[in-house]
Design a protein around this motif. Structure first.
Motif, PDB file in Angstrom:
ATOM      1  N   ASN A   3      -1.212   2.598  -0.230  1.00  0.00           N
ATOM      2  CA  ASN A   3      -0.097   3.508  -0.005  1.00  0.00           C
ATOM      3  C   ASN A   3       0.715   2.950   1.168  1.00  0.00           C
ATOM      4  OD1 ASN A   3       1.617   5.588   0.624  1.00  0.00           O
ATOM      5  ND2 ASN A   3       0.092   7.183   0.255  1.00  0.00           N
ATOM      6  N   ARG A   6       1.545   5.369   4.078  1.00  0.00           N
ATOM      7  CA  ARG A   6       0.401   5.630   4.958  1.00  0.00           C
ATOM      8  C   ARG A   6       0.143   4.435   5.868  1.00  0.00           C
ATOM      9  NH1 ARG A   6      -4.440   6.858   1.662  1.00  0.00           N
ATOM     10  NH2 ARG A   6      -4.689   4.622   1.635  1.00  0.00           N
ATOM     11  N   LEU A 125      -0.990  12.340   4.134  1.00  0.00           N
ATOM     12  CA  LEU A 125      -1.014  11.377   3.034  1.00  0.00           C
ATOM     13  C   LEU A 125      -2.441  11.156   2.524  1.00  0.00           C
ATOM     14  CD1 LEU A 125       1.627   8.840   4.364  1.00  0.00           C
ATOM     15  CD2 LEU A 125       1.860  10.358   2.392  1.00  0.00           C
ATOM     16  N   TYR A 126      -3.417  11.160   3.442  1.00  0.00           N
ATOM     17  CA  TYR A 126      -4.821  11.055   3.037  1.00  0.00           C
ATOM     18  C   TYR A 126      -5.230  12.261   2.187  1.00  0.00           C
ATOM     19  CZ  TYR A 126      -6.427   6.974   5.664  1.00  0.00           C
ATOM     20  OH  TYR A 126      -6.634   5.713   6.130  1.00  0.00           O
ATOM     21  N   ASP A 128      -3.242  14.266   0.460  1.00  0.00           N
ATOM     22  CA  ASP A 128      -2.534  14.241  -0.810  1.00  0.00           C
ATOM     23  C   ASP A 128      -3.176  13.262  -1.785  1.00  0.00           C
ATOM     24  OD1 ASP A 128      -0.818  16.116   0.181  1.00  0.00           O
ATOM     25  OD2 ASP A 128       0.819  14.702   0.591  1.00  0.00           O
ATOM     26  N   GLU A 129      -3.716  12.187  -1.276  1.00  0.00           N
ATOM     27  CA  GLU A 129      -4.338  11.165  -2.126  1.00  0.00           C
ATOM     28  C   GLU A 129      -5.634  11.687  -2.745  1.00  0.00           C
ATOM     29  OE1 GLU A 129      -6.410   7.056  -1.198  1.00  0.00           O
ATOM     30  OE2 GLU A 129      -4.256   7.018  -0.773  1.00  0.00           O
ATOM     31  N   GLU A 130      -6.363  12.513  -1.982  1.00  0.00           N
ATOM     32  CA  GLU A 130      -7.632  13.033  -2.489  1.00  0.00           C
ATOM     33  C   GLU A 130      -7.322  14.085  -3.514  1.00  0.00           C
ATOM     34  OE1 GLU A 130      -9.818  14.503   0.814  1.00  0.00           O
ATOM     35  OE2 GLU A 130     -10.124  12.530   1.665  1.00  0.00           O
TER      36      GLU A 130
END
Length: 130
Positions: A3, A6, A125-126, A128-130
């Motif tokens: 990303n 990120r 961002l972390y 949202d990624e999970e």
């Protein structure tokens, strides 16, 4: 997949830690007034030491004149002049210290707020990624 956004945020955090992190770490732990008072107390000792060194060096430089002056030596007059000079020196020294550390604290807090914004964005961002 990497990303990029990120990575950009984490780059800002790492760059801050490498350059400004150690200087501004105290600003996150102290209120402005506490930080400035701490620096003013340190300035009292450094200012006093500086004044004594300046007087000693001036005395060495003008030693011939001082020796001639001892014939009409008036300890009370000299001590009053020295106390007044010390007071003026310390007032100026404290004013410079106050302005300098007020400015440093303001800049440091601003930089810490920017750092926290980058950390928040990276955490979001972390999440949202999970």
């Amino acid at each position: 997949m990497i990303n990029e956004e990120r990575v950009r945020e984490l780059y800002h955090v790492a760059k801050y830690d490498m350059t400004e992190g150690s200087k501004n770490s105290q600003m996150g732990h102290f209120y402005r007034s506490d930080y400035i008072w701490k620096e003013l107390i340190k300035s009292f000792f450094t200012g006093t030491l500086s004044f004594v060194i300046m007087i000693i060096l001036t005395g060495i430089y003008f030693s011939k004149r001082i020796i001639k002056f001892f014939s009409s030596f008036d300890l009370e007059h000299i001590s009053i002049i020295m106390v007044i000079m010390y007071g003026i020196f310390m007032i100026i020294y404290f004013l410079v210290t106050y302005v300098l550390y007020y400015h440093r604290y303001t800049q440091g807090r601003r930089q810490l707020k920017e750092l926290y914004e980058h950390v928040k964005r990276a955490n979001k961002l972390y999440e949202d990624e999970e």
